[in-house]
Design a protein around this motif. Structure first.
Motif, PDB file in Angstrom:
ATOM      1  N   VAL A 259       5.910   4.613  -0.595  1.00  0.00           N
ATOM      2  CA  VAL A 259       5.831   4.676  -2.122  1.00  0.00           C
ATOM      3  C   VAL A 259       4.500   5.009  -2.638  1.00  0.00           C
ATOM      4  O   VAL A 259       4.457   5.340  -3.712  1.00  0.00           O
ATOM      5  CB  VAL A 259       6.276   3.294  -2.795  1.00  0.00           C
ATOM      6  CG1 VAL A 259       5.526   2.210  -2.175  1.00  0.00           C
ATOM      7  CG2 VAL A 259       6.820   3.480  -3.997  1.00  0.00           C
TER       8      VAL A 259
ATOM      9  N   ARG B 287      10.104   8.124 -11.619  1.00  0.00           N
ATOM     10  CA  ARG B 287      10.391   7.457 -10.660  1.00  0.00           C
ATOM     11  C   ARG B 287       9.744   6.072 -10.805  1.00  0.00           C
ATOM     12  O   ARG B 287      10.062   5.135  -9.999  1.00  0.00           O
ATOM     13  CB  ARG B 287      10.210   7.874  -9.274  1.00  0.00           C
ATOM     14  CG  ARG B 287      11.138   9.116  -8.738  1.00  0.00           C
ATOM     15  CD  ARG B 287      12.377   8.388  -8.380  1.00  0.00           C
ATOM     16  NE  ARG B 287      13.382   9.630  -7.890  1.00  0.00           N
ATOM     17  CZ  ARG B 287      14.310  10.014  -8.697  1.00  0.00           C
ATOM     18  NH1 ARG B 287      14.628   9.388  -9.908  1.00  0.00           N
ATOM     19  NH2 ARG B 287      15.042  10.880  -8.162  1.00  0.00           N
TER      20      ARG B 287
ATOM     21  N   ILE C  75       6.923   4.867 -10.491  1.00  0.00           N
ATOM     22  CA  ILE C  75       6.008   4.584  -9.208  1.00  0.00           C
ATOM     23  C   ILE C  75       4.716   4.072 -10.015  1.00  0.00           C
ATOM     24  O   ILE C  75       3.883   4.975 -10.505  1.00  0.00           O
ATOM     25  CB  ILE C  75       5.863   5.509  -8.170  1.00  0.00           C
ATOM     26  CG1 ILE C  75       7.115   5.923  -7.653  1.00  0.00           C
ATOM     27  CG2 ILE C  75       4.672   5.104  -7.269  1.00  0.00           C
ATOM     28  CD1 ILE C  75       7.259   6.758  -6.563  1.00  0.00           C
TER      29      ILE C  75
ATOM     30  N   GLY D  55       1.217   1.819  -6.396  1.00  0.00           N
ATOM     31  CA  GLY D  55       2.025   2.115  -5.607  1.00  0.00           C
ATOM     32  C   GLY D  55       2.716   0.920  -4.974  1.00  0.00           C
ATOM     33  O   GLY D  55       3.246   0.799  -3.792  1.00  0.00           O
TER      34      GLY D  55
ATOM     35  N   LYS E  30       8.855  -0.694  -6.214  1.00  0.00           N
ATOM     36  CA  LYS E  30      10.031   0.386  -5.755  1.00  0.00           C
ATOM     37  C   LYS E  30      10.288   1.457  -6.593  1.00  0.00           C
ATOM     38  O   LYS E  30      10.207   1.236  -7.822  1.00  0.00           O
ATOM     39  CB  LYS E  30      11.429  -0.551  -5.488  1.00  0.00           C
ATOM     40  CG  LYS E  30      11.076  -1.641  -4.209  1.00  0.00           C
ATOM     41  CD  LYS E  30      12.474  -2.305  -3.744  1.00  0.00           C
ATOM     42  CE  LYS E  30      12.412  -3.062  -2.884  1.00  0.00           C
ATOM     43  NZ  LYS E  30      13.747  -3.921  -2.463  1.00  0.00           N
ATOM     44  N   PRO E  31      10.607   2.549  -6.038  1.00  0.00           N
ATOM     45  CA  PRO E  31      10.923   3.734  -6.942  1.00  0.00           C
ATOM     46  C   PRO E  31      12.279   3.442  -7.977  1.00  0.00           C
ATOM     47  O   PRO E  31      13.192   2.715  -7.186  1.00  0.00           O
ATOM     48  CB  PRO E  31      11.031   4.948  -6.106  1.00  0.00           C
ATOM     49  CG  PRO E  31      11.385   4.324  -4.841  1.00  0.00           C
ATOM     50  CD  PRO E  31      10.642   3.036  -4.679  1.00  0.00           C
TER      51      PRO E  31
ATOM     52  N   LEU F 112      12.014   8.628   0.053  1.00  0.00           N
ATOM     53  CA  LEU F 112      12.024   7.316  -0.774  1.00  0.00           C
ATOM     54  C   LEU F 112      13.329   6.677  -0.927  1.00  0.00           C
ATOM     55  O   LEU F 112      13.575   5.398  -0.700  1.00  0.00           O
ATOM     56  CB  LEU F 112      11.279   7.404  -2.131  1.00  0.00           C
ATOM     57  CG  LEU F 112       9.853   7.576  -2.389  1.00  0.00           C
ATOM     58  CD1 LEU F 112       9.395   8.237  -3.588  1.00  0.00           C
ATOM     59  CD2 LEU F 112       9.101   6.361  -1.985  1.00  0.00           C
TER      60      LEU F 112
END
Length: 354
Positions: free
Chosen positions: A190, A235, A237, A241, A244-245, A285
């Motif tokens: 991620v 996503r 992100i 980082g 979670k996506p 991912l």
């Protein structure tokens, strides 16, 4: 060492599956591909061999890059000359495998007999394709240590622009090489996308240092970065980082194709240097260690599925090796022994100081 060998082999597996002797790359619909896969008995029943499931130019060019990286070079300039020699000789081998046009054009513009300018090719407005990205994962395997980042940046850019002298093209090779190094370092997946963008200024600084084509580069530079920023925000992100996506609740193959087309530059997913690594990354991912799910996301979609499959397969191998892979997918794979040998050689070379 086993993960290095697995990476080279699974890059070939992902390529062969997505390419399917050129037929599946013609399809715009992942639903059609997955229907045909079911008719073949599913992923578990497939046996990949040279006659029916050959690798494409993506794997052959990746092998050529790995051959150069494991040769006995004394300087990076010598490495580039060896790449030039191997790329020029590869042109004949990739004919009949529907190669990326920019790869062929770039190889024909290399100058193996010119000691000083052997790897200098002109800027090419049409060289934004995926071919630079699919031949560069092994660069990250060779220079995976954090302290070798400057080598990784330089070699991935020079390797990329030998055939794809356009920022969208050669930043693809920078991206896949960097992702390979992250995989070996054990960095959480991620974090890869954000960390790649944080290192983009290093790529720009290297290009400025080498002077060549900066006026043309400036005009096209930010497309790659903007597309990745858009993707990471979609996503959800975070900058650090750590989250979670975010994937849609309903994400079947039709929705996946629709999403990939939106990320692409011309409605053909994986066609360019930004979205071939992007689709592979997104699949990693979403799939985690689930090989079948990775294939569904990275390979069995409409568009350049061989390109996205080769990148995703290689990165998966660096993280998880061959333990969860059906033997039929790799035991008779074209060039399997050579791919394993190159993986072992890359592992040994990465331990040496040069």
């Amino acid at each position: 060492m086993e993960k290095f060998k697995a990476a080279m082999v699974l890059g070939g597996v992902g390529d062969a599956l997505g390419f399917r002797n050129s037929s599946w790359e013609d399809y715009a619909s992942g639903k059609t591909i997955q229907k045909e896969l079911k008719q073949l008995g599913g992923l578990e029943k497939l046996v990949l061999d040279e006659e029916n499931w050959p690798v494409s130019d993506d794997t052959l060019m990746h092998m050529a890059t790995a051959e150069a990286l494991t040769s006995d070079y004394w300087s990076l300039e010598d490495l580039y000359r060896e790449m030039v020699r191997l790329y020029v000789s590869a042109v004949e081998k990739i004919q009949g495998r529907r190669p990326d046009p920019a790869t062929v054009e770039g190889c024909l513009q290399l100058k193996p007999n010119n000691y000083i300018l052997a790897w200098h090719t002109p800027f090419n407005e049409k060289a934004s394709g995926f071919g630079a990205a699919t031949k560069a994962m092994c660069i990250g395997m060779r220079y995976w240590q954090p302290e070798r980042i400057e080598n990784l940046v330089e070699v991935s850019i020079e390797c990329g622009r030998m055939t794809h002298n356009h920022p969208t093209g050669f930043l693809g090779s920078f991206c896949t090489a960097l992702f390979a190094s992250f995989a070996i370092q054990g960095k959480p997946v991620v974090q890869w996308g954000r960390d790649m963008l944080k290192r983009l200024p290093m790529a720009e600084e290297y290009c400025r240092k080498t002077i060549r084509h900066m006026a043309e580069y400036q005009e096209h530079w930010f497309y790659f970065e903007a597309k990745w920023q858009f993707y990471l925000e979609e996503r959800q992100i975070a900058e650090d980082g750590e989250n979670k996506p975010a994937f849609p609740d309903h994400y079947d193959v039709e929705e996946m194709d629709k999403t990939y087309r939106r990320w692409s530059s011309e409605g053909r997913p994986g066609r360019r240097g930004h979205d071939a690594p992007m689709i592979a990354y997104d699949a990693l991912l979403g799939a985690g260690s689930n090989w079948a799910e990775l294939c569904s996301r990275a390979i069995f979609h409409g568009g350049e599925s061989g390109a996205t499959g080769s990148i995703a397969g290689c990165l998966y191998g660096l993280m998880y090796d061959l333990n969860n892979i059906p033997k039929g997918l790799y035991e008779k794979l074209e060039n399997r022994e050579r791919l394993e040998h190159l993986g072992e050689a890359l592992y040994r070379s990465s331990k040496e100081e040069k």
